[in-house]
Design a protein around this motif. Structure first.
Motif, PDB file in Angstrom:
ATOM      1  N   ILE A   1      70.733  71.478 103.133  1.00 50.26           N
ATOM      2  CA  ILE A   1      70.175  69.677 103.183  1.00 50.26           C
ATOM      3  C   ILE A   1      70.718  69.278 101.732  1.00 50.26           C
ATOM      4  N   ARG A   2      70.753  70.367 100.654  1.00 48.40           N
ATOM      5  CA  ARG A   2      70.906  69.851  99.286  1.00 48.40           C
ATOM      6  C   ARG A   2      72.407  69.180  99.275  1.00 48.40           C
ATOM      7  N   ASP A   3      73.520  69.961  99.883  1.00 48.68           N
ATOM      8  CA  ASP A   3      74.813  69.117 100.186  1.00 48.68           C
ATOM      9  C   ASP A   3      74.515  67.571 100.449  1.00 48.68           C
ATOM     10  N   THR A   4      74.029  67.507 101.592  1.00 49.04           N
ATOM     11  CA  THR A   4      73.990  66.025 102.290  1.00 49.04           C
ATOM     12  C   THR A   4      72.989  65.190 101.612  1.00 49.04           C
ATOM     13  N   ALA A   5      71.649  65.589 100.720  1.00 47.96           N
ATOM     14  CA  ALA A   5      70.983  65.062  99.788  1.00 47.96           C
ATOM     15  C   ALA A   5      71.721  64.330  98.761  1.00 47.96           C
ATOM     16  N   ASP A   6      72.417  65.272  98.125  1.00 51.91           N
ATOM     17  CA  ASP A   6      73.529  64.859  97.042  1.00 51.91           C
ATOM     18  C   ASP A   6      74.328  63.767  97.301  1.00 51.91           C
TER      19      ASP A   6
END
Ligand code: F6P
Length: 330
Positions: free
Chosen positions: A154-159
């Motif tokens: 999720i962090r990948d897409t959040a960033d």
């Protein structure tokens, strides 16, 4: 003691199979006859009890779920249900039980022991890690690692999109899964029943982040006593900060499945052996646990009624690792 039986009850947890395997193999090691009860207390009431041996538990140490299946029994809460359960045990001459489960399981076991005196030793099997009498429960480490895997993704897409993600994790009314997954996933905040973070605190933190060029945030929300809490919080935040791009992900039951980690397999094996050896030493009405690397037995009553507090040092880490104090900088 000649004949024992093992069952899993309540929410399943990765590592339960490793524990069943350990119970069965330890029983055989000590020349005991060993039975498996399917679907927890319901199987005990319905007489779904089969004999097991070393081979019945081959090739299961790596599997999630439980080969004995699990249930949250309503019938065992009744006197008639428990009477039937006792009669089935007497019929098969079973004189000891190993119960793998959590709070509800041990509550039932304690009442059953008071009424019928069948010695039971428990092994803590729940992803929630909410049991007094053991540092860790079987399944907790795997659940945290499953949550972590999801948080990393999720962090990948959040960033990529400069978004604020509220990720809800399980844990019933405790923040054990939340605190470890937040630290290991580098989350900016964790909202847990134990810390009573308010929506105002979250807004303060987000405002502070935005004013310091921080574009994406991961906020871990423990389900607490109201699953869906992350959505409720996200809605409130969005109302105050309409320009932020907020998203909610509920990790849900994926946290319960999957291959157990090495830590869970070792813990489950140790507790399975400990439970059977406990019965052989005459222990009853207790849960086997590991505290400070030492096998211990804690009365069911304490495991149910006493609270194991979250480690405050871990809670502190989340704030320290996310920069300066923000609470007063609204
Ligand atoms: O106790 C394990 C657990 O997964 C909790 O974290 C969660 O609140 C609950 O069980 C969900 O229960 P069920 O699978 O019955 O909906």
């Amino acid at each position: 003691m000649k004949r024992i039986a093992v069952f899993t009850s309540g929410g399943d947890a990765p590592g339960m199979n490793a524990c069943i395997r350990a119970v069965v193999r330890t029983a055989k090691y000590y020349d005991l006859e060993v039975f498996g009860i399917t679907r927890g207390y319901d199987g005990l009431i319905n007489g779904d009890i089969v004999e097991m041996d070393e081979r019945s538990v081959s090739n299961i140490i790596q599997k999630g779920g439980t080969i004995l299946k699990s249930a949250r029994s309503m019938d065992f809460k009744t006197k008639e249900g428990r009477k039937k359960a006792y009669q089935n045990l007497k019929k098969l001459k079973i004189d000891g039980l190993v119960a793998i489960g959590g709070n509800g399981t041990f509550t039932g076991a304690e009442i059953f022991f008071d009424e019928y005196g069948i010695p039971t030793v428990g092994a803590p099997g729940t992803i929630d890690n909410d049991l007094y009498g053991t540092d860790f429960t079987i399944g907790y480490d795997t659940a945290v690692n499953t949550a972590l895997d999801a948080i990393d993704k999720i962090r990948d897409t959040a960033d990529a999109h400069d978004r604020i993600f509220f990720i809800e994790v399980m844990g019933r009314d405790t923040g054990y899964i939340a605190v470890r997954s937040a630290i290991s996933g580098g989350a900016e905040m964790a909202v847990m029943p134990e810390t009573k973070t308010s929506v105002k605190d979250i807004i303060t933190k987000l405002r502070f982040g935005s004013s310091h060029s921080k574009a994406s945030h991961i906020i871990i929300v423990a389900e607490g006593d109201e699953p869906g809490r992350a959505q409720i919080i996200a809605d409130k935040v969005k109302k105050e900060l309409p320009n932020l791009d907020t998203k909610v992900t509920m990790l849900g039951h994926i946290q319960r499945g999957g291959a157990p980690t090495a830590a869970d397999r070792v813990l489950a094996s140790r507790l399975g052996v400990g439970a059977v050896e406990g019965l052989l030493k005459g222990k009853a009405n207790v849960m086997a646990g590991v505290i400070n690397r030492t096998l211990t037995y804690t009365p069911f009553h304490d495991t149910i009624t006493k609270k194991k507090p979250l480690n405050k040092d871990l809670i502190r880490l989340i704030e320290i690792l996310n920069g300066r104090k923000y609470a007063t900088e609204a």
